[in-house]
Design an enzyme around this catalytic site. Sequence first.
Site, PDB file in Angstrom:
ATOM      1  N   CYS A 351       0.812  -1.217   0.000  1.00  0.00           N
ATOM      2  CA  CYS A 351       0.000   0.000   0.000  1.00  0.00           C
ATOM      3  C   CYS A 351       0.846   1.268   0.000  1.00  0.00           C
ATOM      4  O   CYS A 351       0.594   2.200  -0.776  1.00  0.00           O
ATOM      5  CB  CYS A 351      -0.983  -0.014   1.174  1.00  0.00           C
ATOM      6  SG  CYS A 351      -0.208   0.022   2.818  1.00  0.00           S
ATOM      7  N   HIS A 404      -2.758   1.092   6.950  1.00  0.00           N
ATOM      8  CA  HIS A 404      -3.095   1.042   5.524  1.00  0.00           C
ATOM      9  C   HIS A 404      -3.256   2.456   4.990  1.00  0.00           C
ATOM     10  O   HIS A 404      -3.646   3.374   5.714  1.00  0.00           O
ATOM     11  CB  HIS A 404      -4.390   0.260   5.301  1.00  0.00           C
ATOM     12  CG  HIS A 404      -4.704   0.019   3.846  1.00  0.00           C
ATOM     13  ND1 HIS A 404      -3.847  -0.678   3.014  1.00  0.00           N
ATOM     14  CD2 HIS A 404      -5.753   0.402   3.070  1.00  0.00           C
ATOM     15  CE1 HIS A 404      -4.373  -0.736   1.806  1.00  0.00           C
ATOM     16  NE2 HIS A 404      -5.525  -0.077   1.813  1.00  0.00           N
ATOM     17  N   GLU A 420      -5.916   1.633  -4.498  1.00  0.00           N
ATOM     18  CA  GLU A 420      -5.095   1.076  -3.432  1.00  0.00           C
ATOM     19  C   GLU A 420      -4.426  -0.207  -3.885  1.00  0.00           C
ATOM     20  O   GLU A 420      -4.854  -0.853  -4.846  1.00  0.00           O
ATOM     21  CB  GLU A 420      -5.958   0.766  -2.210  1.00  0.00           C
ATOM     22  CG  GLU A 420      -6.981  -0.328  -2.466  1.00  0.00           C
ATOM     23  CD  GLU A 420      -7.748  -0.761  -1.229  1.00  0.00           C
ATOM     24  OE1 GLU A 420      -7.388  -0.347  -0.116  1.00  0.00           O
ATOM     25  OE2 GLU A 420      -8.730  -1.532  -1.383  1.00  0.00           O
TER      26      GLU A 420
END
Length: 447
Positions: A351, A404, A420
């Site tokens: 990520c 994240h 993402e």
Amino acid sequence: MPALRTPAVLVGLLLSLLLTAPAAPAALAGPATPVPPTPPPSPDPATDRAGEAGSLVARIASARAALDALTEDLGERQELANRALADDTAARQRADEARRAAEESRRGADAAVAAAERARADVDAWITAWFQQADVLGPLSVLSGAAGPDDVAARAHLREVVTADQREALERAELARIEAANADSRARAAREEADTAAARAAEARAAADAELARVRTDTDAQSARLRELGAERDAAEARLAELEAADPALAAQRERAEAFDEAASAREAARDERIRLAATTPDAAEDPLAAAGVDTTGMSDEVRTVLERALSQLGVVYAWGGGDAEGPTLGIRDGGVADSFGDFAKTGFDCSGLMIYAFAAAGKDLPHYSGYQAEAGPRVPLAERRPGDLLFWAEDDGAGAVHHVALYLGRVNGEDQMVEAPESGKTVRITSLRLDDEIVPTVTRLL
């Protein structure tokens, strides 16, 4: 008439009695024989199969959700390991910079010492020359040996010049000595700073190793549960397949559901490929942001470039530890979930690696940890988000450690969307914004 109707009534009553009376007098019949209850209707096999299939589907969904939650939890721990690795990288960079600075400072100190020695040699040479020429340049010699007034003046001027040169040589020597001392002091301080940076780098390396070890330990501790959940899911799916084999209607229902999902996946894949080609093909006929449905009204060129760069990687595989400013890179081992998916053998992004690549197009150098990326720019309330902002998710309902990051695309067809690199086993994708309990209530705005 009543006299005519009586026989009919009697006949009717008699018939009723004959029909309802027992075959023998009650006194001779004994106890009445019990009548067995009417058995319930036989169950419909199709109904039973449908009910069991519904229960199995629920069990499969529950097992998959538990697997996803467990995998996500381990993924969060991976990102904390990413933080340790980022700390290690930064510490090693600082140690290298401090070492180079110390070496440069020492070279400067050595040069200053050499300059001081040369200045001192010049002074020594002047002193030697002064004593050798004392009979010419001394005060009495200026007057006694002069041929006349003009010669006296010339000799006096020469003496002044020599004296000024001597003073300048002495001053240079003193300044060179002071600079040499100062340079040596700076070099010693730089060496101490380099040693401290090296020690901190070693500590960061040890912390990174410990964090990776914790990830491996957690994975080992939870691997049994992962296997258990996987076995439950597999058993339920196997039983469901048996029921579908015995009931064409159930099989047809599942086939329709799978066909629907496959069609939706095919549409998304086609859209992503169209966007990716538009973002990677020079002079493409289609604008990638328009292909993605992103509203570019008032959007800066920098934001557009960052979004296009992220969209150019749609479909690239997730690889933990992968991605830098140049593009996807080989993943690294974590001793756990990422290894089970073979991330160390894949070239892709995690990520934060995807964000590094996207923002490099705008000259932004981001660390390889989502938590540090959250601190890389001003924070803005989530409600004020706009395309190009960084979105984050964290433990403890968004208030704990960040695990994240995603890039906000904006409103697309009335829905907030983002791009993402989600987790091991998946690829870079466009998806709906997840406004769940763990989303951080602020975004980071770098542009």
